[in-house]
Design an enzyme around this catalytic site. Sequence first.
Site, PDB file in Angstrom:
ATOM      1  N   GLU A  92      -7.663   2.378 -13.836  1.00 29.73           N
ATOM      2  CA  GLU A  92      -8.531   3.206 -14.677  1.00 29.73           C
ATOM      3  C   GLU A  92      -9.000   4.461 -13.914  1.00 29.73           C
ATOM      4  OE1 GLU A  92     -12.117   1.281 -16.032  1.00 29.73           O
ATOM      5  OE2 GLU A  92     -11.875   2.145 -18.032  1.00 29.73           O
ATOM      6  N   GLU A 103      -6.001  13.475 -24.410  1.00 27.31           N
ATOM      7  CA  GLU A 103      -5.230  13.301 -25.651  1.00 27.31           C
ATOM      8  C   GLU A 103      -3.919  12.571 -25.417  1.00 27.31           C
ATOM      9  OE1 GLU A 103      -3.167  15.508 -23.597  1.00 27.31           O
ATOM     10  OE2 GLU A 103      -4.920  16.655 -24.111  1.00 27.31           O
ATOM     11  N   HIS A 145       2.774  21.656 -19.392  1.00 23.02           N
ATOM     12  CA  HIS A 145       1.400  21.369 -18.948  1.00 23.02           C
ATOM     13  C   HIS A 145       1.358  20.496 -17.690  1.00 23.02           C
ATOM     14  CE1 HIS A 145      -0.329  23.284 -22.392  1.00 23.02           C
ATOM     15  NE2 HIS A 145       0.258  22.467 -23.252  1.00 23.02           N
ATOM     16  N   HIS A 183       0.526  27.291 -26.350  1.00 20.25           N
ATOM     17  CA  HIS A 183      -0.433  26.933 -25.295  1.00 20.25           C
ATOM     18  C   HIS A 183      -0.008  27.499 -23.930  1.00 20.25           C
ATOM     19  CE1 HIS A 183      -0.741  23.776 -28.432  1.00 20.25           C
ATOM     20  NE2 HIS A 183      -2.034  23.967 -28.237  1.00 20.25           N
TER      21      HIS A 183
HETATM   22 ZN   LIG Z   1       2.005  23.999 -27.257  1.00 21.76          ZN
END
Ligand SMILES: [Zn+2]
Length: 329
Positions: A92, A103, A145, A183
């Site tokens: 965790e 997300e 990302h 993004h």
């Molecule tokens: Zn994106």
Amino acid sequence: MEIFGGEIVPPFECPKRMDIILDRIKTVELGPIEPPIEYGMEPVEKIHDKAYLTFLETCWSEWEKEDFNGEAVANCWPTRTMNAPHIPRHIEGKIGYYALASETTITKGTWEAALASKNVALTATDKVMQGERAVFALCRPPGHHAAADQFGGYCFLNNAAIAAQYARDNGAKKVAILDVDFHHGNGTQHIFYDRDDVFFLSLHGDPMDTFPYFLGHTDETGDKAGIGYTANYPMPPKSDYKIWKQSLTDALDKIKAYSPDLLLVSLGVDTFEDDPISFFKLKSHNFTDYGALIADLELPTVFIMEGGYAVEKVGINTVNVLNGFEKAC
Ligand SMILES: [Zn+2]
């Protein structure tokens, strides 16, 4: 699952996206479709931290051992007031250490999917290195990302970064990565931030207003030898193609001046007007138009799939870019 607006929802980044894109490629007979080749871990280890890779590989089995009922998801982070000199032993804590957002979950098959996805990017890159004018890598999960030791934004391994490094190691002296996903490509930027042999340019929603929130501003232009080799084009909510194209034109001019041996395009089509988690206003025919503008660079080009969540239109929009490119070649 995904956490969105405080609710647990089905993930926006779903397998159906790939089926729809592949169907569209077949419908318009874009070109031959080939499966990926296995490239092993060496190209991945050149970009990603070893302990991070071990974490990704073992996360799900460690999570299962805890008798948790849901998917592996972070809920505790080393935030601004903690320097995090130690990586926790408990899964965790460990997942919080390696996650950049909540997300994105890890579940059975996540690691295998991430490995397959980087193989797709590497296979496409190899083909272009061997002389193809352009190849599209239909990667899932996406990658931009993911940083050297962080996952999130549906990304685990940074496919574009792995491909860029692979190209550098196999003869390309300079590589440009043009990230047109809605993004900001925070992971790719961070990986190459202090290097001048990989020029990273990103067009995206202003991080003051959208994910990934903490990177992607105009004043981030690189560090050390990399100063001047990162370029960011944040744009406000409701930006349409006219605004977006101005940023693209500037980015393409910079790429031309840099004169790379290879262009990688982090291709996200979440700039589309009906995208459920984005705020730009591009229309389907705009994707054809900008595909042609990218072709005008006359560079060997690898398109690497990133985002795009208006699922019913993701095939048309993605293939419009590729078709626009091909017709202009
Ligand atoms: Zn994106």
